[in-house]
Motif scaffolding. Structure first.
Motif, PDB file in Angstrom:
ATOM      1  N   HIS A  79      -7.908   6.891   6.525  1.00  0.00           N
ATOM      2  CA  HIS A  79      -7.059   7.268   6.252  1.00  0.00           C
ATOM      3  C   HIS A  79      -7.421   7.937   5.366  1.00  0.00           C
ATOM      4  CE1 HIS A  79      -4.394   3.439   7.613  1.00  0.00           C
ATOM      5  NE2 HIS A  79      -5.778   2.955   7.284  1.00  0.00           N
TER       6      HIS A  79
ATOM      7  N   LYS B  55     -12.599   7.491   2.002  1.00  0.00           N
ATOM      8  CA  LYS B  55     -11.278   7.229   2.820  1.00  0.00           C
ATOM      9  C   LYS B  55     -10.829   5.703   3.431  1.00  0.00           C
ATOM     10  CE  LYS B  55     -10.933  12.170   2.926  1.00  0.00           C
ATOM     11  NZ  LYS B  55     -11.181  13.570   3.246  1.00  0.00           N
TER      12      LYS B  55
ATOM     13  N   LEU C 127     -10.367   2.062   4.610  1.00  0.00           N
ATOM     14  CA  LEU C 127      -9.306   0.435   4.096  1.00  0.00           C
ATOM     15  C   LEU C 127     -10.200  -0.493   4.826  1.00  0.00           C
ATOM     16  CD1 LEU C 127      -7.198  -1.407   2.526  1.00  0.00           C
ATOM     17  CD2 LEU C 127      -6.119  -1.097   4.279  1.00  0.00           C
TER      18      LEU C 127
ATOM     19  N   LEU D 201      -4.231   7.085   1.511  1.00  0.00           N
ATOM     20  CA  LEU D 201      -3.605   5.800   1.080  1.00  0.00           C
ATOM     21  C   LEU D 201      -4.786   5.065  -0.108  1.00  0.00           C
ATOM     22  CD1 LEU D 201      -2.117   3.691   3.173  1.00  0.00           C
ATOM     23  CD2 LEU D 201      -4.593   2.314   2.898  1.00  0.00           C
TER      24      LEU D 201
ATOM     25  N   LYS E  61     -10.575  -0.444  -1.442  1.00  0.00           N
ATOM     26  CA  LYS E  61     -10.239   0.505  -0.105  1.00  0.00           C
ATOM     27  C   LYS E  61     -11.372   1.745  -1.435  1.00  0.00           C
ATOM     28  CE  LYS E  61      -7.542   4.749   0.494  1.00  0.00           C
ATOM     29  NZ  LYS E  61      -9.129   5.502  -0.082  1.00  0.00           N
TER      30      LYS E  61
ATOM     31  N   LEU F 186       0.643  -1.277   0.326  1.00  0.00           N
ATOM     32  CA  LEU F 186      -0.064  -0.032  -0.449  1.00  0.00           C
ATOM     33  C   LEU F 186       0.897   1.071  -0.080  1.00  0.00           C
ATOM     34  CD1 LEU F 186      -1.436  -2.509   1.503  1.00  0.00           C
ATOM     35  CD2 LEU F 186      -3.039  -0.680   1.933  1.00  0.00           C
ATOM     36  N   TYR F 187       0.288   2.356  -0.485  1.00  0.00           N
ATOM     37  CA  TYR F 187       1.400   3.577   0.131  1.00  0.00           C
ATOM     38  C   TYR F 187      -0.054   5.141   0.630  1.00  0.00           C
ATOM     39  CZ  TYR F 187      -1.416   4.616  -4.315  1.00  0.00           C
ATOM     40  OH  TYR F 187      -2.831   4.728  -4.901  1.00  0.00           O
ATOM     41  N   GLU F 188       1.065   5.617   0.817  1.00  0.00           N
ATOM     42  CA  GLU F 188      -0.171   6.693   0.761  1.00  0.00           C
ATOM     43  C   GLU F 188       1.361   8.774   0.397  1.00  0.00           C
ATOM     44  OE1 GLU F 188      -2.685   8.422   4.505  1.00  0.00           O
ATOM     45  OE2 GLU F 188      -0.694   7.270   5.104  1.00  0.00           O
TER      46      GLU F 188
END
Length: 400
Positions: free
Chosen positions: A364, A347, A349, A367, A344, A67-69
């Motif tokens: 998040h 916002k 998860l 995210l 997702k 995953l990434y933000e």
């Protein structure tokens, strides 16, 4: 193992034989604690830097959903957090999702383009004076903070990254960026057919041109799955009368072939499950997920495995779930056969088990989920810069 033995000149631990301490203690450490062990002594550093030890250590690492933000900062900059989801048994819920590394984006749009053996390909898009997006590629190891820009790849799109066992190299399968193709002096005549390129990371040679067919032109728009030495893409046919297929690129022979795919009513994704090739299809109208596995890969025989009914009404009331505007990834855990569905939506998860039960949720601001897995590695690669034999670290990274 012989290389690691030669690397040490004295006993490493007063209470344990070196054979036990190296291969039963040090080898079981996670990458970050293992890096810290190198500060104990020169002998520890030599032992934990030996290539055979690092390859064995990499083999033990779990393959985690990636995953990434991404966030912009008030000063005009920004960052990209690389965040593997570790949901193995014994990992507390609060420790399952933490940034492994933070990449300084400088305010430009940066995303993860590919992942292979702990190495990530990053793509940064900048707006030039013509107000068009220009893609710049780089390769990095988030576990060691090593990084190398790849300016020679400007004007290409990455179709996949893969190891090449006969040479020990890592290679990229690429095609030309249609928007920039007219700027390249060596661009082929559009009537001459499609082209595909192979580039070896760390090579000073330009990407090598190979021919490809019209029907393979859509592979660069999808993320492939590396399985049994081949890159696999699910290709959806625009004509409903035609069956769907999987395009496979043999990374050794450098040839394409087609593979039968199950008949599914919607777009599908491929993934690896229990050392088998899996496929997941999400049906929007009914909020159901169908999961298939290649029961006999060589004979192209598929078996229907699961049908998961998402609790759409409950998810909508609690999290604003929109079945038409959600990203979905299916992954399996290394330490058991459980499947987890990551959704997702807005916002949120959401983690859903194979029975359709919501097992975890977290909020998040920015995210994102990918179809990639991250298997951390401390193995040194020649395509990262060095100065007088020492690896150059922390170029665009800073601690999360």
């Amino acid at each position: 193992m012989a290389e690691a033995k030669r690397a040490r000149a004295a006993p490493l631990h007063p209470a344990l034989p070196d054979e036990i301490f190296i291969w039963e203690v040090l080898l079981r450490l996670a990458p970050k604690p293992l890096l810290r062990c190198r500060a104990v002594s020169r002998a520890w550093r030599r032992t934990t830097s030996a290539r055979d030890f690092l390859l064995a250590h990499h083999t033990r690492q779990p393959s985690l959903p990636l995953l990434y933000e991404s966030e912009d900062t008030d000063d005009g900059g920004g960052y990209l957090d690389v965040m593997p989801l570790d949901r193995r048994a014994g990992v507390a819920a609060a420790d399952q999702l933490h940034p492994l590394a933070r990449f300084d984006t400088g305010g430009d749009f940066t995303h993860i383009e590919a992942s292979c053996d702990g190495i990530l390909m990053l793509c940064t898009k900048e707006t030039d004076w013509c107000l068009s997006d220009v893609a710049y590629y780089s390769v990095c190891n988030p576990a060691t903070r090593q990084y190398a820009p790849l300016p020679q790849l400007r004007g290409f799109c990455i179709a996949g990254m893969y190891p090449h066992p006969p040479t020990g190299e890592y290679r990229l399968l690429m095609c030309l960026d249609a928007l920039l193709e007219h700027e390249r002096h060596d661009a082929p005549d559009p009537d001459a057919g499609h082209h595909l390129y192979i580039y070896t990371l760390g090579s000073r040679e330009p990407p090598r041109d190979i021919r490809w067919e019209e029907e393979e032109a859509a592979i660069h728009t999808r993320d492939p799955v590396l399985f049994r030495g081949g890159l696999h893409w699910f290709i959806e046919k625009e004509d409903c009368s035609e069956s769907c297929m999987i395009m496979v690129f043999d990374t050794i022979a450098e040839l394409f072939r087609q593979m039968r795919a199950p008949a599914v009513p919607s777009v599908a994704q491929l993934f690896e499950m229990d050392e088998m090739l899996g496929m997941v299809s999400f049906i929007d109208e009914t909020a159901t997920i169908d999961i298939w596995t290649a029961q006999d890969y060589d004979s192209e025989v598929w078996a229907f495995k699961y049908r998961v009914q998402l609790p759409a009404a409950d998810l909508t009331s609690r999290f604003g779930f929109n079945k038409y505007n959600s990203n979905l990834v299916v992954s399996s855990r290394d330490d058991d056969d459980d499947l987890l569905i990551l959704v997702k939506s807005g916002k949120w998860l959401l983690q859903i088990d194979i029975g359709g039960k919501l097992v975890a949720s977290s909020h998040h601001e920015s995210l994102g989920i990918t179809q990639f897995l991250l298997k951390q590695t401390l193995v040194q690669h020649t395509f990262f810069p060095t100065i007088e034999g020492y690896v150059v670290n922390d170029w665009p990274f800073f601690s999360p």
